[in-house]
Design a protein around this motif. Structure first.
Motif, mmCIF file in Angstrom:
data_model
loop_
_atom_site.group_PDB
_atom_site.id
_atom_site.type_symbol
_atom_site.label_atom_id
_atom_site.label_comp_id
_atom_site.label_asym_id
_atom_site.label_seq_id
_atom_site.Cartn_x
_atom_site.Cartn_y
_atom_site.Cartn_z
ATOM 1 N N GLY A 192 128.469 75.606 210.432
ATOM 2 C CA GLY A 192 127.883 76.937 210.397
ATOM 3 C C GLY A 192 128.154 77.688 211.686
ATOM 4 O O GLY A 192 128.662 77.142 212.657
ATOM 5 N N GLY A 193 127.816 78.957 211.677
ATOM 6 C CA GLY A 193 128.016 79.773 212.862
ATOM 7 C C GLY A 193 128.029 81.241 212.527
ATOM 8 O O GLY A 193 127.575 81.650 211.458
ATOM 9 N N LEU A 194 128.587 82.004 213.444
ATOM 10 C CA LEU A 194 128.675 83.448 213.284
ATOM 11 C C LEU A 194 130.068 83.816 212.794
ATOM 12 O O LEU A 194 131.071 83.360 213.356
ATOM 13 N N VAL A 195 130.129 84.641 211.756
ATOM 14 C CA VAL A 195 131.419 85.051 211.192
ATOM 15 C C VAL A 195 131.323 86.520 210.812
ATOM 16 O O VAL A 195 130.252 86.992 210.402
ATOM 17 N N GLN A 196 132.411 87.222 210.953
ATOM 18 C CA GLN A 196 132.420 88.632 210.578
ATOM 19 C C GLN A 196 132.559 88.782 209.066
ATOM 20 O O GLN A 196 133.178 87.942 208.395
ATOM 21 N N ALA A 197 131.988 89.842 208.557
ATOM 22 C CA ALA A 197 132.122 90.133 207.132
ATOM 23 C C ALA A 197 133.596 90.203 206.754
ATOM 24 O O ALA A 197 134.410 90.779 207.487
ATOM 25 N N GLY A 198 133.924 89.578 205.634
ATOM 26 C CA GLY A 198 135.307 89.515 205.194
ATOM 27 C C GLY A 198 136.041 88.281 205.674
ATOM 28 O O GLY A 198 137.145 87.985 205.203
ATOM 29 N N GLY A 199 135.438 87.561 206.600
ATOM 30 C CA GLY A 199 136.061 86.369 207.156
ATOM 31 C C GLY A 199 135.779 85.130 206.340
ATOM 32 O O GLY A 199 135.243 85.189 205.226
ATOM 33 N N LEU A 227 134.728 80.721 206.506
ATOM 34 C CA LEU A 227 134.040 79.656 207.220
ATOM 35 C C LEU A 227 134.045 78.443 206.303
ATOM 36 O O LEU A 227 133.944 78.590 205.073
ATOM 37 N N ARG A 228 134.155 77.253 206.876
ATOM 38 C CA ARG A 228 134.076 76.051 206.070
ATOM 39 C C ARG A 228 132.921 75.186 206.536
ATOM 40 O O ARG A 228 132.877 74.771 207.692
ATOM 41 N N TYR A 256 129.676 76.861 189.960
ATOM 42 C CA TYR A 256 129.293 77.849 190.969
ATOM 43 C C TYR A 256 128.267 78.830 190.443
ATOM 44 O O TYR A 256 128.270 79.190 189.267
ATOM 45 N N ALA A 257 127.422 79.294 191.354
ATOM 46 C CA ALA A 257 126.533 80.399 191.028
ATOM 47 C C ALA A 257 127.376 81.667 190.933
ATOM 48 O O ALA A 257 128.335 81.850 191.686
ATOM 49 N N ASP A 258 126.991 82.546 190.031
ATOM 50 C CA ASP A 258 127.768 83.775 189.837
ATOM 51 C C ASP A 258 127.878 84.601 191.114
ATOM 52 O O ASP A 258 128.873 85.274 191.346
ATOM 53 N N ILE A 259 126.853 84.521 191.934
ATOM 54 C CA ILE A 259 126.809 85.374 193.120
ATOM 55 C C ILE A 259 127.910 85.030 194.120
ATOM 56 O O ILE A 259 128.285 85.870 194.938
ATOM 57 N N ILE A 260 128.436 83.842 194.078
ATOM 58 C CA ILE A 260 129.488 83.450 195.031
ATOM 59 C C ILE A 260 130.776 83.029 194.330
ATOM 60 O O ILE A 260 131.733 82.646 194.994
ATOM 61 N N LYS A 261 130.784 83.072 193.028
ATOM 62 C CA LYS A 261 131.954 82.638 192.277
ATOM 63 C C LYS A 261 133.171 83.445 192.686
ATOM 64 O O LYS A 261 133.076 84.638 192.933
ATOM 65 N N ASP A 262 134.314 82.789 192.777
ATOM 66 C CA ASP A 262 135.597 83.381 193.163
ATOM 67 C C ASP A 262 135.688 83.652 194.663
ATOM 68 O O ASP A 262 136.717 84.145 195.139
ATOM 69 N N ARG A 263 134.640 83.335 195.416
ATOM 70 C CA ARG A 263 134.697 83.477 196.880
ATOM 71 C C ARG A 263 134.542 82.144 197.586
ATOM 72 O O ARG A 263 135.150 81.915 198.637
ATOM 73 N N PHE A 264 133.719 81.270 197.035
ATOM 74 C CA PHE A 264 133.456 79.980 197.653
ATOM 75 C C PHE A 264 134.107 78.874 196.822
ATOM 76 O O PHE A 264 134.218 78.976 195.593
ATOM 77 N N LEU A 322 132.242 73.193 201.689
ATOM 78 C CA LEU A 322 132.065 74.499 201.059
ATOM 79 C C LEU A 322 132.929 75.487 201.825
ATOM 80 O O LEU A 322 132.603 75.851 202.956
ATOM 81 N N GLN A 323 134.031 75.865 201.230
ATOM 82 C CA GLN A 323 134.909 76.865 201.821
ATOM 83 C C GLN A 323 134.399 78.235 201.435
ATOM 84 O O GLN A 323 134.354 78.574 200.248
#
Length: 120
Positions: A9-16, A18-19, A59-67, A82-83
């Protein structure tokens, strides 16, 4: 006994991206599934993703296709990843990994969590 430890975990900019990683050690004779929840401040815990014993992701719909959830086996440890791609500010939360094991009733083990903060 099963121990789960999250990291990444950590700080990441929107659009970036994290794994997150979860290392799971202990006895895994009858894994039902492994996965991730998250909890944002002031909100209820929210299921994000799981991977079944036969490596089928869900996947939950809220993160599907992103994670993307994945799993890796080593001699003594199972790693669940979790990418997180194209992150959004609303992805800010503490992310917890879990595993459900049939003993024979399902028992859920949790990690302590790792904080993810998405900045604009």
């Amino acid at each position: 006994q099963v121990q789960l430890v999250e990291s990444g975990g950590g700080l990441v900019q929107a659009g970036g991206s994290l794994r997150l990683s979860c290392s799971a050690s202990g006895r895994f004779l009858n894994i039902i599934d492994m996965g991730w929840y998250r909890q944002a401040p002031g909100k209820e815990r929210e299921w994000i993703a799981l991977i079944t014993r036969d490596d089928t992701p869900n996947y939950a719909d809220i993160i599907k296709d992103r994670f993307i959830i994945s799993r890796e086996y080593t001699e003594n440890t199972i790693f669940v990843y979790l990418q997180m791609n194209s992150v959004k500010r609303e992805d800010t939360a503490v992310y917890h990994c879990y595993t459900r094991i049939a003993m024979p009733r399902p028992v859920t083990y949790w990690g302590q969590g790792t904080q993810v903060t998405v900045s604009s």
